[in-house]
Design an enzyme around this catalytic site. Structure first.
Site, PDB file in Angstrom:
ATOM      1  CE1 TYR A 151      -3.353   2.868   0.406  1.00 32.82           C
ATOM      2  CE2 TYR A 151      -2.073   3.508   2.346  1.00 32.82           C
ATOM      3  CZ  TYR A 151      -3.044   3.784   1.394  1.00 32.82           C
ATOM      4  OH  TYR A 151      -3.706   4.995   1.431  1.00 32.82           O
ATOM      5  CG  HIS A 179      -4.938  14.018  -2.601  1.00 31.16           C
ATOM      6  ND1 HIS A 179      -5.227  13.203  -3.669  1.00 31.16           N
ATOM      7  CD2 HIS A 179      -5.168  13.270  -1.483  1.00 31.16           C
ATOM      8  CE1 HIS A 179      -5.630  12.017  -3.221  1.00 31.16           C
ATOM      9  NE2 HIS A 179      -5.594  12.024  -1.912  1.00 31.16           N
ATOM     10  CG  ASN A 205      -1.425  10.169   5.234  1.00 31.49           C
ATOM     11  OD1 ASN A 205      -2.136  10.669   6.094  1.00 31.49           O
ATOM     12  ND2 ASN A 205      -1.663   8.997   4.693  1.00 31.49           N
ATOM     13  CE1 TYR A 211     -17.900  37.752  43.297  1.00 29.05           C
ATOM     14  CE2 TYR A 211     -18.793  36.226  41.677  1.00 29.05           C
ATOM     15  CZ  TYR A 211     -18.733  36.703  42.978  1.00 29.05           C
ATOM     16  OH  TYR A 211     -19.502  36.103  43.942  1.00 29.05           O
ATOM     17  NE  ARG A 263     -13.905  39.857  45.422  1.00 30.89           N
ATOM     18  CZ  ARG A 263     -15.056  39.378  45.894  1.00 30.89           C
ATOM     19  NH1 ARG A 263     -15.060  38.283  46.636  1.00 30.89           N
ATOM     20  NH2 ARG A 263     -16.198  39.970  45.619  1.00 30.89           N
ATOM     21  CG  PHE A 308      -3.785   9.146   9.141  1.00 36.39           C
ATOM     22  CD1 PHE A 308      -5.150   9.280   9.288  1.00 36.39           C
ATOM     23  CD2 PHE A 308      -3.282   7.912   8.745  1.00 36.39           C
ATOM     24  CE1 PHE A 308      -6.004   8.225   9.043  1.00 36.39           C
ATOM     25  CE2 PHE A 308      -4.132   6.854   8.493  1.00 36.39           C
ATOM     26  CZ  PHE A 308      -5.502   7.003   8.641  1.00 36.39           C
ATOM     27  CD  GLU A 325      -9.768   9.615   4.116  1.00 35.04           C
ATOM     28  OE1 GLU A 325     -10.191  10.789   4.225  1.00 35.04           O
ATOM     29  OE2 GLU A 325      -8.788   9.310   3.424  1.00 35.04           O
TER      30      GLU A 325
END
Length: 510
Positions: free
Chosen positions: A52, A82, A195, A281, A284, A329, A415
């Site tokens: 792969y 991409h 990646n 507040y 303080r 990833f 994905e």
């Protein structure tokens, strides 16, 4: 010049290179490791059994074995397809950060990229070539694919890069001018260059640097507002803070206490005639809020340091030469930290806005003119500056909503869960800018109020900052155009000059 040794980088180095334009080089041992790892990839590329990312397609297309004569085309096609971002071009410092961090990952020797490719990326970074990276395109899973692909595309001589004046020019021309040969990608390099979680990490590191400085500013503006509103410094005493032992709270209280040391304004109402029992507040409890923000930053720094020691790629090359798929990833660790870090700016800014409002209200400002105006009614003073501040605070609250709780499945359900970490990082950058604006308005307002308390004198530290501001922005008087004053105060905060002035008066302690 900063050296990358076996993939190591510090937060300071990332800021120096991404924002300051410092250069980088790979040390000899790292180059040898990159070369040695590549030999494993070359062996797998020559084997008949598919691997792969080396001899197959990618993602949902990983089932196809790609013949050797088509693999260069596969890599270039991968990068072209991409680099599919859209929207505005992100800031050059973000692009430089993700380039640097991808180079750091390659230098770990786990990605299988060739040494020549690493050297070309180094040269592009050092030449100041900034590829156009668009705001949208990363889901924070399988890394920051579209942003990193835009960088990889430029490395091959395609796509566009930013010119110094903000316009764009072809990457091929920029590489030629710098004497850099475009890279022809080999097996695995498309994935090796894209990646990773480098964009998310880069934005986290830059935000951590900025927020650390802004929290110091928040303590300063809080101290100035305490003086302006005739508040007390007793609540910041160390023995009171020790009753609740959060480290950030202790640091913040100690800083505010030191900033108020020697204040003539505070001393003027310290005696038995003072009828004030407790401050509001927003005065303080400043150490409790600012301190918790500081502790949140420390958590996020831990995440960043772990990521700076990581090798994010898929697949990765292990010491024994195995090439294994993994899920490192996934951007969840970064996305959660980025989302968490967006909460403190909203809360710190909200408290600063409340202090600003008190200084403008005659019912609560203890003798200051309405809206700090020179002639109330004729002049409006800082009334609308407060509106601007309130508008930014409202936006910061929206930006504090987490992005990482969302997920949109992609890649034919391969994905099926993504981190949205890139989106978390983008909104955090806006939150940092918003907090700076809010603190700039408080600084302007508190400085004006301190001037109006004359002849009482502020503390040496707060007075020095007031005087520094006066080198850019005039003191009390009739109404003036306020937008440029806010911009000047923001620029002063961004420059680091205020932090330096404070540290000088606190003996170098921040």
């Amino acid at each position: 010049m900063h050296k990358i040794e076996a993939g190591t980088l510090t937060v300071r180095q990332v800021v120096d290179i991404a924002r300051g334009g410092a250069t980088v080089e790979l040390d000899a041992a790292t180059e040898r490791d990159i070369d040695a790892t590549r030999k494993h990839i070359d062996a797998l590329a020559a084997a008949e059994e598919p691997t792969y990312g080396v001899s197959t397609g990618f993602g949902a297309l990983a089932v196809r074995h790609i013949p050797a004569d088509r693999r260069a085309a596969l890599q270039q096609s991968f990068v072209r397809s991409h680099a599919a971002g859209a929207g505005f071009a992100v800031e050059p410092e973000v692009v430089r950060a993700l380039m640097l961090l991808r180079l750091r990952t390659i230098s770990t020797g786990r990605t299988g990229a060739r040494l020549g490719t690493a050297r070309a990326l180094t040269a592009m970074l050092n030449a100041g070539i900034v590829p156009v990276v668009h705001e949208y395109g990363s889901l924070g899973c399988s890394g920051d694919l579209a942003p990193l692909a835009a960088v990889a595309l430029a490395l091959t001589g395609e796509g566009d890069v930013l010119a110094p004046d903000g316009s764009t020019r072809p990457a091929a021309d920029a590489l030629a001018d710098a004497g850099i040969e475009p890279v022809v990608l080999a097996e695995k390099e498309g994935l090796s260059l894209t990646n990773g979680t480098d964009g998310m990490l880069g934005m986290l590191v830059l935000a951590l640097h900025d927020l650390t400085g802004l929290l110091e500013i928040a303590d300063l503006t809080a101290a100035m507002s305490v003086e302006a509103l005739l508040g007390t410094d007793r609540v910041f005493a160390a023995d009171l803070q020790a009753l609740r032992p959060h480290p950030g709270q202790a640091r913040s209280a100690a800083r505010i206490h030191r900033l108020l040391a020697g204040s003539g304004i505070v001393a003027s109402h310290r005696g038995p005639d003072c009828t004030r029992v407790q401050d509001a507040y927003s005065l303080r409890c400043a150490p409790q809020v600012h301190g918790s923000a500081g502790d949140t930053i420390e958590f996020a720094e831990t995440v960043a340091e772990r990521e700076l020691a990581a090798a994010i790629d898929n697949p990765v090359v292990l010491d024994d030469g195995r090439v294994e798929s993994n899920g490192n990833f996934h951007g969840a660790p970064l996305a959660h930290a980025l989302d968490y870090l967006a909460i403190p700016p909203a809360d710190v800014a909200s408290m600063a806005e409340r202090r600003t409002d008190r200084m403008l209200d005659v019912a609560r400002s203890h003798g200051l003119p309405a809206f700090l105006a020179d002639d109330p009614g004729v002049d409006s003073g800082h009334m609308i500056a407060h509106y601007t501040q309130a508008g930014v605070v409202a936006e910061l609250k929206r930006l504090a909503v987490p992005a990482s709780v969302d997920s949109i499945p992609t890649s034919a359900m391969q994905e099926d869960h993504v981190s949205m970490g890139w989106a978390a990082a983008r909104k955090l950058r806006r939150a940092v800018d918003g907090l700076r604006t809010v603190l700039a308005v408080e600084l302007l307002t508190a400085a004006r109020a301190l001037d109006l308390r004359a002849p009482l004198t502020p503390a040496p530290a707060t007075g020095a900052v007031r005087d520094l501001l006066r080198t850019r922005v005039a003191g009390p008087g009739p109404d003036a155009h306020l937008a440029p004053q806010i911009a000047e105060a923001e620029a002063l905060l961004r420059s680091g000059a205020v932090n330096s002035t404070v540290q000088h008066h606190l003996g170098g302690q921040s």
